[in-house]
Every structure is written in C-alpha cells, then in structure tokens.
Scaffold this active site. Structure first.
Site, PDB file in Angstrom:
ATOM      1  N   GLN A 232       0.830  -1.202   0.000  1.00 57.07           N
ATOM      2  CA  GLN A 232       0.000   0.000   0.000  1.00 57.07           C
ATOM      3  C   GLN A 232       0.867   1.254   0.000  1.00 57.07           C
ATOM      4  O   GLN A 232       0.347   2.360  -0.058  1.00 57.07           O
ATOM      5  CB  GLN A 232      -0.870   0.041   1.269  1.00 57.07           C
ATOM      6  N   PHE A 263      -5.908  -4.137   3.492  1.00 49.38           N
ATOM      7  CA  PHE A 263      -6.646  -3.775   4.716  1.00 49.38           C
ATOM      8  C   PHE A 263      -5.770  -3.114   5.774  1.00 49.38           C
ATOM      9  O   PHE A 263      -6.101  -3.158   6.966  1.00 49.38           O
ATOM     10  CB  PHE A 263      -7.354  -5.005   5.306  1.00 49.38           C
ATOM     11  N   GLU A 267       0.618  -1.722   4.682  1.00 46.29           N
ATOM     12  CA  GLU A 267       0.956  -0.295   4.728  1.00 46.29           C
ATOM     13  C   GLU A 267       2.418  -0.129   5.134  1.00 46.29           C
ATOM     14  O   GLU A 267       3.231   0.320   4.348  1.00 46.29           O
ATOM     15  CB  GLU A 267       0.030   0.448   5.698  1.00 46.29           C
ATOM     16  N   ARG A 345      -5.651   7.349  17.139  1.00 48.27           N
ATOM     17  CA  ARG A 345      -6.980   7.287  16.520  1.00 48.27           C
ATOM     18  C   ARG A 345      -7.985   6.578  17.427  1.00 48.27           C
ATOM     19  O   ARG A 345      -9.169   6.911  17.423  1.00 48.27           O
ATOM     20  CB  ARG A 345      -6.915   6.626  15.140  1.00 48.27           C
ATOM     21  N   ARG A 377      -7.573  -1.464   8.772  1.00 48.70           N
ATOM     22  CA  ARG A 377      -8.858  -0.817   8.467  1.00 48.70           C
ATOM     23  C   ARG A 377      -9.579  -0.311   9.727  1.00 48.70           C
ATOM     24  O   ARG A 377     -10.119  -1.103  10.501  1.00 48.70           O
ATOM     25  CB  ARG A 377      -9.731  -1.826   7.732  1.00 48.70           C
ATOM     26  N   PHE A 379      -7.850   1.568  11.886  1.00 48.29           N
ATOM     27  CA  PHE A 379      -6.612   2.130  12.434  1.00 48.29           C
ATOM     28  C   PHE A 379      -6.762   2.550  13.895  1.00 48.29           C
ATOM     29  O   PHE A 379      -6.467   3.679  14.266  1.00 48.29           O
ATOM     30  CB  PHE A 379      -6.222   3.345  11.565  1.00 48.29           C
ATOM     31  N   THR A 477      -4.019  11.654  10.626  1.00 47.83           N
ATOM     32  CA  THR A 477      -3.790  12.554  11.760  1.00 47.83           C
ATOM     33  C   THR A 477      -2.345  13.037  11.789  1.00 47.83           C
ATOM     34  O   THR A 477      -2.023  13.975  12.502  1.00 47.83           O
ATOM     35  CB  THR A 477      -4.164  11.876  13.090  1.00 47.83           C
ATOM     36  N   ALA A 546      -6.070   5.379   5.498  1.00 50.70           N
ATOM     37  CA  ALA A 546      -6.896   6.396   6.155  1.00 50.70           C
ATOM     38  C   ALA A 546      -8.162   6.715   5.364  1.00 50.70           C
ATOM     39  O   ALA A 546      -8.709   7.806   5.491  1.00 50.70           O
ATOM     40  CB  ALA A 546      -6.081   7.668   6.414  1.00 50.70           C
ATOM     41  N   GLU A 747     -12.851   2.811   5.590  1.00 53.87           N
ATOM     42  CA  GLU A 747     -12.798   2.285   6.946  1.00 53.87           C
ATOM     43  C   GLU A 747     -14.090   2.380   7.753  1.00 53.87           C
ATOM     44  O   GLU A 747     -14.408   1.461   8.508  1.00 53.87           O
ATOM     45  CB  GLU A 747     -11.681   3.002   7.729  1.00 53.87           C
TER      46      GLU A 747
END
Lengths: 795, 502
Positions: A232, A263, A267, A345, A377, A379, A477, A546, A747
C-alpha cells in the site's frame, strides 16, 4: 459495457426475496450538463480480468531468467539473546545458492517506519516468536522453504511478555503515554448521580488478505533496483530498500499494479519482504522473489492491536453521560511500527458519536513480545468506539432504559458538539437523521417488543437487537501525509494514460479516479488507461490508507486533467475564435456553439501547435491542523457517518449465535460510484463482524501464535452473513469541497459491526436484566457462554 | 501396468511421468502449465482460492467436482479433465476484454453484480459457482449458495454480491452444461506406477495389487483424498517419496446396504456418503453438510477420516455412538474392530504395518432408538469442532413409563481420541426418560468421563460445560422438546422431532 451495466449495476439484492431497488440512492441526478461518469455504478476496473484469472498479481508475473526464490529462517523463541546460529546445514541443502544474514546488509539494518527500532534480520536479540533471522536464496521456492528449517539456532530465552498484564508488570512500552481531554473529570465523576466502572478486553485481528505478502526484486545498472511489491506504500518500500542497500532513493523504483487485499496489513509491513528481496538481489546479483507461506505470514506480520480498556462513566437516571474517564492499554508488539497513529486514533474515537461534557482519554502503548501490531482498516478507531458502545450498554442496563434511547440521549447535538480533542462536530444533523432514519426503516421499536416478548418466554435461545452509530474522522492525523500527486498523459489519438500515487487493493480506487479523469475530459471511460502505481511516475507519495485514497488522488488527478484540458480549450478557442470558457468537453467531443470536433482531433491539433499534453497534479487537504503536543487543532477535514441495526439469535447452552438481520444506513456524501461504495460498506461490515465474533488470535504462554492459518483462524464465510442484509446510502453531499462532494468510505463501515457485538450482549442481558453484560471481544461461543454463566444462564 | 498419469487439459490428453510424487496439482498448474489464474491462498485447503474443477467418468457417468488443487497431488488427477478459471470462456483460452464478450454466465454475473473487489479469491469462487452451475438440479436458494461457497473465503465483499451472482447464473434460465471432453481410454484394470522403487506415485487398480504393493513398501504413505496428507507436503514439508493413491482401487468405494447394516467402502468420498448417512438420521446429514466444504467433501473419504485418527474427526464419534466397526485388510487377511477400539491414543490407531482400512460398517439405528448429534465450533461452516457429541439412546417402556434402555454416547474434542462417555452412559441405562434426577446424574458424570485440554479452539472449562450441555440438549429433545426451541441451526424435520419418529 457502460450502458449495459447501468441497468444491471443499478439493481441489487437478487435472490434475497426483496424487490430490486437502485443502489445509487444519494447520487446526484444526471441529465443536461450534469456529470456523466461520476456518481455512477461502474464495475471494478479489473472485474472482467478477475473472473477469468487474467488479472496478474505479484506471484503471477513472469519471472526473469535465473530468478532465485527466498525463504525466511525464523526465531524459535519469543525473547532473548542470540547465542549461536549455525547455518552450515542450510547452506548444504539442495538448491541453496546463498544464505543471507544481518551481516550482509550494506546499509542500516532498520525497516521501521520512523523510530529505528525494528531490524530487517535479527542481529543480537530476538523480540518475538518467528522473527526473521536469516534468508535463504535457492533455485526453487520449495528448496528454499525446506532449507530455511535447517538452521541450528540457540537463543538464551527469557520469559516473553504476551499479555497486557505481562507488559504492565515489566512496565515496558514502545512509545510514551499520551492523554488529552476536557474538563475536570474527577470532579464531574464525583458530582454525577451515578457512576459505573468497567473493563473490556478487545482481541486483535489478522488481516487475512487473500494474497499473502510478496515481492520480486530485479537488480539493474549502477546499483539500481526495481522492486515489485504487493504494498500500500510504494514510497516507503523505496525508502527502506534504499536505506538497507545504502543507495540514494533515486536508484530504487517500487511498482505495484494491484494487491489481492491489504486492509492496512501492507501499509508499513510490506516493506520487510521487499527489502529482503532487494538485499538478496544485491548479494546474488540475480532477480529474487519472496512470497510468504500463509502460516509464516500469520507469524511474521502484525495485526490489529489487542487492548484492555478500563473506564469510569458518570451519568444520570436518564442515562445521560456527564463524564468519561478511559484508559486504553494497547498491546503494540515488540516495536512501535504505526502504533503512535493507531492508538491516537483510538483516542480520537473514544467518544464515537456521543457528547462527553467532561472526558479524560488516556493511552499506554505497551511492548509485548509478539509480532508488531500495525494498521488495520479503522486504524485503532474500532477499539475506541467499541469501548464506549459497551459503556452505553452498561448505562442502559443500570438505568433500565432501552440502549437506543441512551444512545440518542447522548448523541452529538447543536450546542453539545465539541469532541474531547476540541474539534467541533459540524454535521450533527446528519448524525441524528441517520440514527432516526434507521430506527424507522429497520422497524427497531416493533422488533424490540418482539425480541423482549421472545426472551420473556425463557429458554436457552435468546434474541438480541442493537442499533449503533459510527462517526469517523477523515484525514491522516499525521497532517503532512494529506497530500497526493498524479500524472496524466493525453496521446495524439485522444487516449489517456492515468497514473497517481494511490494503490489498488480491491477498493476500486483506480476506477473512481479514472471516472474523475473521464469526466474532466468528457471522454469514455474505456479511453482512460489506468497504469500501475510506481515511484518513478509519481514520487514521494503517502500510503493508500486512512480511507483517503479517492479524496486525495481523485483531486490530484482532477487537477492534472484540468490543466491539460485548459491548454486544449485554449487551442480550440483560438481555432474557433470563441472564449475558452465556452469550450465544452463531453461525449468524446469538444464543442463551442456550432463548432465541434472529436477529442482526438483536438489532441492532434494541440500536438501540431506544440502544446504539452502531459501534466502533473498535486493536492493537499485544506483546513486541517493538529498539534499533538498541545492536543489542539482540527485533525480531520470532515467526519463520515453511519449506523447499523443488527439482530441475533444466541444459544446460551453453547454460545453459538447467528446474525439474523442487518440494516445499514451510511453516509458517503455524493457517491463517486455507488456500487463500489456499497461493496465497501458490506465488506467492511462483515470484516468488522468477524473481528467481533469468530476471529480469535490465541497465543501460547511462550509467545507462539497458535491460530496461524485458516484452519484455526476463522474469518466469516458466506453463511455467516444474514440473507436479510439491507444497505442504503444516506442521501447527502459533503459540506467540505471534496472530490465531487463524495465522502471517504474505506474504513468507517468496519465499525458498523459494533451493532453485532451489542446485539449479542443484548440477548445475554435478558438472562439477568439490570446487570452489565460481562462480554469481551471477540464474542466467540466460548466468550458468550462464559458471560451467560456469569449471568446465571448457560445451563 | 501404466507408467504415466494421464488427464485432459484444454481438450488434449496430457501424459506426465516426470514429477515428484508430492507435487501438488496447483504447483503443476502454476509452475509447469503456467496457468496462473488459479491462486494459492493458504496451501491447506481452507480458503478455496485454488479451487479448480475435475470432471471424470465414474461408473460411466460424468461427475463434476470442485477440489482444492493446493492439497491435491498431481497424480490424483489421473483420468480426469482439469478445468481452471481460464478455461470457462473463450474455447481458445483467450481472455475476454472489458466488453465481456465470451464470458461464462457465472463470470458474467460476477462482473455485473460487483462480485469481485481485490479479485484474488475470485478464480476459486468462479470455479465453485461453475460446479454449482453444472450440478445443481434446479434454481438455487441462498442456503444452497452458502453451502457451495463454504470453502471459499472472500475478505472484501461480504459475499452478498457473490450470492446474488450465483442466484442469477444458477437461476431458472441456466445455460446448458459444458459438453464433456473425450476422456483418455479407460483402463480400470491396469495398475499405475510412476517412478522408481525409491520414489513413486502408485495407483493400484485392485485390492490385491494394493495389498501386495503396500506389503512391499510398508513405508509408503496411503493417500485417499489427500485433504490431510496434502498438508504433510505443503506445511510439514515432509519428503513423501512413496505415495500410494487409493483412488483407482476397484471396489474400495463400494456401498452395501442389507437393510440392517450399511457398509461404506474406505474411499467413498464424504460427498457420496452424505446422502447415505443422512438416511440414518438427519442430524448426520447436517453434520456432514458442515463437514469441511464442498471441495473437501469431494476429495476427503470416509476411510481417510477414520484411518487418520484425528481426535476431532467428526465422523468417528457418530460411528462410535452407532456401534460401527472398522474393516481392515493386510495381505489377504481381513479383520473387523469396533470403532472405539480402533483409536488407541492421540494419532495412534490399531492399524498394523501394511494394513489398510477397507470399509466402515454401521448398523442402522433401530425403531426403538433415538439419535442426536451436535457439532460446536467457532464458525458454523468449514470449521473443526471444539466439541462434537453423538448420542444414541435405545428407548423402551417400563412400569408404564418411557425409559432409556441403553445409551451410547461419544464425543470428539474431549480427549486425545474420539471417546465414549462410559459413566454418563451407565447413569442413564434404565433411567426414566423424563427424570431430571437421572439426567443430572448423567450430566454430572461427564466431568468424570473426560479431562479435556485447552487449545486454540477452546479452553478445557468450555469443553466441559459444552459436553454437559449437549447431553442436556439431546435428552431434552428426545424427551419431546421441539428443536425450534433448542437449536439455532440444523433444526430437525417436524416428523423426526419426537423420540420414536423414524
């Protein structure tokens, strides 16, 4: 195909016994000068390839001659010093060409996204069971895998930390504690008419992307390297490979056409396999491919964080909350990875959709000797939300009110609209309209009466019903990540090539962005060729994460396309002697007044006039600021909203359960593609349902993961999804200037599944009304039976 | 004797002799045939991404079976046609373009209904639905679709659009079935032996050949469906130089039914056994419906499930409760062992070197019997039991009261082997059927019968509670409670609710 799909694509739910209805509710009406390609239910860009097995994933690429295959040698202990590593038997195994260890790394032995706390190959210590210690390069994958098991490794093993309590006892963490809040919570709790204390354990979740982690590295000239990676985040792969090989970023290219699911699991955690392939390619001078076996993928890659949540809540007899004091204790695994953002988060969503007049939201990022937990997903958001949904249920039990009434009483409303981190909730009307709309359309009140009547009959089988909201903040964020680039070429035959920094993992991003570009040029979607994401076309990209993929890349592509279109309009205007503003692009034609020509003819004309038909586009999300140190600012561009109502049937003798009906009303603004968005909503819901029910990660006391394959780790199958599954898009249009007023969708739907967890608890509550239900997540049959026993049932 | 294996691929008969016996069909497809449409998701037969379809003639009649190619040995394709996702559309194997011309109706419906997202599970799902398309007797409902898809994991869609695609493609206006290919000339009498005395894939054609070959090579591995042995190759990375496949042994899949006893040949697949066993009691049908998946049931066999000796194999407790026997053969010697005596300890059975399971013999429950069985797992479909309980009560009358004359109760997942609950059985023998006091004695006895273990499927305490509660459930139902009030899945037909329903 587009015309043909309109009819079929816009109806749904065949076979469910309900009349077909449009899926693009909430879409902007078309006609006249309205948009042609956006707000429309096109199929996934690769759907026709998927169904024929003609879509190539990493392992399907034709390997260059001489490609070597890699396998990872894994740690036999979860924590300790490496005393000895005898790899002679590995080198001697059939087919082995080379064995690679940490000593072979020309650059820094560091694959961490930020902190420098994670090795590519263990050098002095191991920190979790299965950790990569060495790498085998062999002529076949089978030979490499067999050889990798032959290492003789001695670890001076220590007792590992596996649970929250282990880590608390050792007081080890991967990052400092962090808290924010508003008001004097201690005083507010004291002043509250009633107070409750609760504790909720929340399990982690394995991504179970169907395509496991994989990478293929091909060495080039002067130390350059091309890495195909199922990632990703191609830019992070590029950076980490450069760091490991000690070469400039410019020598490394990372490319990905598509992933077979990600998902969040690809990442930050796709980089290690890409870096290992690159290292082996450097050391051997040959192309090298690494594809993890499924069991190894489970052991070697991080998961959704497991948590213990301790909370205290002040409320009144009506169930209105006055204070919330919550501690989130996250098991982060052995390194920080993305745990700062993930647990932040969690905190940003500790309120979910509820106004908390006084709040203290605190977190600890605990270090455990388990694989480093990572993005998944939602996060961190799902865990924050589940805790307060549990607390809302507790309040309902203790006040004797319907849980929905407690939720409605605490919902954000005008004047009660500031989050614990100081950001205003600007769409309280949307939130309330969704909750009340779903309450009506799901028949909640009548079904509540039926459920209560059924349970009043006693017996082992109990029904449960719950309606829960979702409010999810959209933006990274980490503010600087909210940027994207795109590259668009128009060729002289009028065909278009589109590239952007976003990656395709099944979510339909490529299709949505292509719709935007087709709209901009007024040409058919089949004229827009989507190309693989690669760091040599669009540099310095953010991860596709995100939920922001189409918001960011759609805007960047629109900017690029409109730049070219303006140049082309200029040529047409000069040709026809009209104003540029009068030139329209539509249906493959360019026209102004009575003048018109094809898009292709204009492209050729532009080329003749020496006009540049290629452009980059760049976008950065406006209006966001967040200062973590002072916990002030506006971390999110906007919120996405939704609500779900779930009904379940529970066998209190065994804990087995069935979800019998689900109703969802979800806000995607003005959908770019209603079919894709509904797919995200349904798929996200089912994935969340799995997290909260059947998906259980079990670690042995020695730190080994015992559920490391689909035989033992159970994600939902078709029969777990209720046949009665009603999903509607909430008619809306984003209030911020998003891409065609759509909202992010990746998400938020995961957290709609909180309704399933709460419905199971609701069924159990009937065993002893008035008591909070001691149910932890996931609500496996075992967890449910234990809760039933605690409430006097289960026999 | 034949020293190659033969199968049909894209209309041509292909002969292969140069392969390692443990080569999986999936690896052959992806690495040798370069047909990369079929995916590896887990390499253990649980995710279905590798699903392909085998068509073959069985007793002269065509059969169409979806199988997990990741744990099927290449040699097991002998005599079959191998159909993969690439083969369904254009007969020349050219992929259809974005216009979708030439897609099979299943593929077409998957595109139109938005049934793929990441697309990695899609080839397997397409093949499972293709098999459903070719075999379902009429239009399919959601239940049939769920059953067809139980062995295919999708992590993206939530299945709804796939189920809709299935309902459309397998609806009332179904395309005609695919014409059969020309199969290789049948040679059922010939033994197949590919390789050397050190490394071979053998498929004997008769019991006599099998017995002789196994006597010569007691170190060979017998493979029936390979739904377990396949993992020895893909996960345990065992060498497996000598494989004897039982799939060509004539008569080893035979079924005999003399009215009192049902004899199931060892290589009878679960798919074929299902209707026969469901005829003994609908609970067994429901159990087998949830047993593995369509793919696993198409490959896995009755004999394999028993011979493997897994403590959680779901057939064994049922068979033990019904008083079944295992029939074994070594050389020319045949013997029968009560099923409960066949299992000795964890993964250890009463099976001597070179001895193989020939058949399972099960007595039909009498008219005075009541049978129940329950499978409890984290997930309903395609999961291994945490606890599986089978209950067989012989009922009668005594002093004007209905009594339990005798009880045979067996559990899986409660010990290292499938095991009877002797104390609970004793507590119930002769007890009035509706006596809660007798029930309580039996329920309490379960704790003495078993000391279950904790593992990734369940903790010991949960297993103990559930074992007890399943007995309570069985007694409650047999005493007359409707399964509408006792079960959330697998409810019995109304006429079979009562104790004397059969």
């Amino acid at each position: 195909m587009a015309a043909d799909l309109q009819g079929d694509g816009l109806t749904r739910a065949e076979g469910s016994g309900r009349p077909p209805h449009p899926v693009d509710r909430g879409a902007v009406p078309r006609g006249g000068d309205g948009p042609v390609h956006v707000h429309r239910a096109y199929p996934h860009d690769s759907a026709h390839l998927h169904v024929q097995g003609a879509a190539s994933y990493l392992d399907d690429l034709l390997e260059p001659e001489g490609t070597l295959h890699l396998a990872v040698g894994m740690s036999p202990a979860a924590r300790g010093r490496i005393a000895a590593m005898d790899l002679a038997p590995v080198r001697a195994a059939p087919g082995v060409v080379r064995v690679v260890t940490a000593g072979d790394i020309p650059g820094r032995n560091d694959i961490s996204p930020a902190l420098g706390d994670e090795t590519l190959l263990a050098d002095t210590h191991v920190a979790f069971h299965g950790q990569a210690m060495f790498l085998v390069a062999a002529t076949t994958r089978d030979a490499a895998r067999r050889a990798a098991r032959l290492g003789r490794i001695e670890i001076e093993a220590q007792e590992p930390s596996v649970t929250v309590e282990d880590a608390e006892r050792r007081d080890e963490r991967v990052l400092p504690d962090y808290a924010f809040g508003r008001g004097d919570v201690a005083t507010a709790l004291k002043a509250a008419p009633r107070m409750l204390e609760g504790r909720l354990r929340i399990g982690g979740q394995e991504h179970f992307y169907l395509e496991g982690q994989a990478a293929l590295a091909i060495p080039g000239e002067d130390g350059a390297i091309l890495v195909h990676s199922s990632t990703q985040h191609p830019t992070e792969v590029q950076h980490v490979v450069a760091r490991i090989l000690n070469v400039p970023d410019a020598l490394v290219t990372c490319e990905v056409r598509r992933m077979g699911g990600a998902f969040g699991g690809k990442e930050s955690q796709a980089t290690q396999w890409a870096a290992l392939a690159a290292l082996a390619a450097r050391v051997t001078g040959r192309p090298c491919k690494l594809r993890l076996d499924r069991d190894d993928d489970f052991a070697l890659t991080g998961k959704r964080h497991d948590f213990r949540v301790d909370y205290r809540l002040g409320f009144d007899a009506d169930g209105r909350v006055s204070a919330y004091d919550v501690d989130f204790l996250a098991c982060c695994g052995h390194s920080a990875d993305l745990s700062q953002g993930v647990v932040d988060r969690t905190m940003f969503h500790a309120d979910n959709a509820y106004f908390l007049p006084a709040a203290r939201v605190a977190s600890r990022r605990l270090k455990t000797n388990t694989v480093s937990n990572t993005a998944f997903r939602g996060f961190g958001g799902p865990q924050g939300m589940l805790a307060i949904e549990k607390a809302m249920d507790d309040v309902a039990r203790l006040t004797g009110r319907d849980p929905l009434d407690v939720r409605l009483a605490n919902l954000y409303a005008p004047g009660r609209d500031e989050t614990p981190f100081g950001m205003k909730v600007e769409e309280t009307d949307t939130l309330r309209a969704i909750m009340e709309g779903l309450e009506r359309s799901s028949g909640y009140r009548e079904r509540r009466a039926q459920v209560d009547a059924f349970n009043a009959g006693g017996g082992w089988l109990r029904r449960g019903l719950a309606l829960t909201p979702v409010k999810f903040g959209i933006s990274f964020t980490l503010t600087h990540l909210n940027q994207a680039g795109a590259l668009v070429h128009v060729y002289t035959d009028g065909s278009v090539q589109l590239n952007h920094g976003g990656t395709e993992m099944g979510q339909g991003l490529y299709r949505k962005v292509a719709q935007v570009v087709a709209e901009e040029f007024g040409i058919g979607l089949e004229r827009v060729r989507i190309t693989a994401t690669t760091t040599d076309k669009v540099p310095n990209t953010s991860p596709t994460a995100a939920s922001a993929g189409s918001d960011l890349n759609g805007m960047a592509a629109k900017v690029a396309a409109s730049t070219i279109r303006a140049r082309m309009a200029g040529i047409a205007a000069a040709l026809w002697g009209v104003d540029e503003e009068a030139v329209r692009f539509r249906d493959g034609m360019v026209a102004a007044g009575a003048e018109s020509m094809t898009f292709a003819d204009l492209a050729r004309a532009c080329h003749q006039q020496r006009v540049h038909l290629s452009a980059t586009g760049f976008y950065r999300t406006p209006n966001i600021t967040w200062d973590r140190a002072s916990a002030t600012g506006r971390p999110f561009f906007y919120f996405a909203y939704g609500a779900a109502c779930a009904e379940v049937l529970v066998d209190t003798l065994t804990g087995e359960n069935r979800v019998t009906r689900v109703d969802i009303l979800h806000d995607v603004g003005a959908s770019l593609n209603p079919a894709i968005d509904i797919g995200q909503i349904e798929g996200g819901f089912v994935q969340g349902m799995g997290w909260l029910t059947t998906e259980e990660l079990v670690y042995a006391p020695d730190g080994r993961l015992l559920t490391h394959a689909p035989a033992t780790y159970k994600i939902p199958v078709s029969s777990d999804v209720p046949a009665d599954f009603r999903v509607e898009l909430f008619p809306n249009s984003a209030r911020q200037d998003t891409i065609y007023r759509s909202k992010a969708v990746g998400e938020p739907p995961v957290m709609l599944a909180n309704s399933v967890f709460c419905a199971i608890a609701d069924a159990l509550a009937s065993l002893d009304p008035g008591r909070p239900v001691p149910l932890d997540a996931p609500a496996t049959p075992e967890a449910i039976l234990n809760a039933a026993l605690a409430l006097g049932g289960g026999r | 004797m034949r020293d190659v294996i033969r199968f049909v691929r894209r209309g041509q008969v292909v002969e292969v002799s140069d392969f390692h016996p443990r080569t999986t069909l999936l690896d052959w497809l992806r690495l040798t045939d370069r047909a990369t449409g079929t995916k590896e998701g887990c390499a253990e037969g649980d995710c279905g991404a590798c699903t392909i379809v085998l068509r073959r003639l069985r007793n002269g009649a065509p059969v169409v079976e979806p199988v997990n190619s990741c744990i099927l040995f290449l040699g097991q394709a002998d005599g079959a046609e191998i159909l993969t996702v690439e083969d369904l559309g254009d007969p020349d194997g050219r992929p259809a373009g974005a216009s979708g011309e030439g897609l099979h109706p299943v593929q077409r419906a998957m595109v139109d209904m938005h049934g793929s997202q990441c697309g990695f599970c899609t080839p397997g799902i397409v093949m499972s639905l293709f098999a459903l398309h070719e075999t379902a007797p009429g239009p399919v409902d959601r239940r049939a679709i769920d059953d067809a898809l139980a062995g295919n994991l999708c992590r993206c869609t939530g299945y709804r659009p796939i189920a809709d695609a299935a309902a459309r493609a397998c609806g009332p206006e179904r395309a005609p079935p695919r014409p059969l290919p020309t199969f290789p000339e049948a040679d059922p009498e010939r033994d197949v032996f590919v390789g050397s005395d050190e490394t071979f894939f053998a498929a004997p054609a008769s019991e006599a050949s099998l017995a002789a070959l196994y006597a010569r090579h007691p170190d060979a591995v017998l493979v029936s469906g390979a739904t377990d042995v396949g993992l020895w190759a893909t996960k345990a990375l065992r060498d497996l130089p000598k494989i004897i496949w039982l799939g060509r042994v004539a008569g080893l899949d035979a079924v005999e039914d003399d009215g009192a006893t049902l004899t199931l040949g060892a290589t009878l697949t679960h798919a074929r056994a299902l209707p026969l066993l469901a005829g003994l009691d609908p609970d067994i049908g429901e159990l087998l419906r949830r047993f593995g998946s369509v793919q696993v049931r198409a490959s896995g066999t009755v004999g394999g499930n028993i011979a493997n000796g897994s403590p959680i194999g779901d057939l064994a407790p049922v068979m033990i409760a019904l008083g079944a026997e295992v029939e074994l053969r070594r050389g020319d010697e045949v013997r029968r062992v009560p099923m409960e005596d066949f299992f000795i300890a964890y993964r250890k059975q009463d099976r001597r070197p070179s001895e193989f399971v020939r058949a399972v013999r099960v007595r039909r429950p009498g008219r005075d019997a009541a049978f129940r069985c329950f499978k409890v797992s984290k997930r309903f479909d395609e999961d291994i039991s945490a606890v599986m309980g089978a209950f067989h009560f012989v009922l009668g009358e005594a002093g004007g009261e209905r009594v339990i004359r005798s009880a045979r109760i067996a559990y899986g997942g409660m010990a290292g082997i499938p095991k009877r609950a002797a104390l609970a059985e004793a507590a119930l023998a002769g007890a009035p059927l509706s006596s809660r006091k007798a029930w309580d004695l039996a329920l309490d006895a379960i704790a003495g019968d078993f000391s279950p273990m904790s593992d990734q499927r369940a903790n010991a305490a949960y297993r103990g509670h559930v074992a007890r509660n399943l007995l309570l459930k069985a007694l409650t139902e047999v005493a007359g409670a409707s399964t509408d009030r006792t079960r959330i899945v697998g409810r019995r037909p109304p006429e079979l609710e009562a104790a004397h329903g059969r």
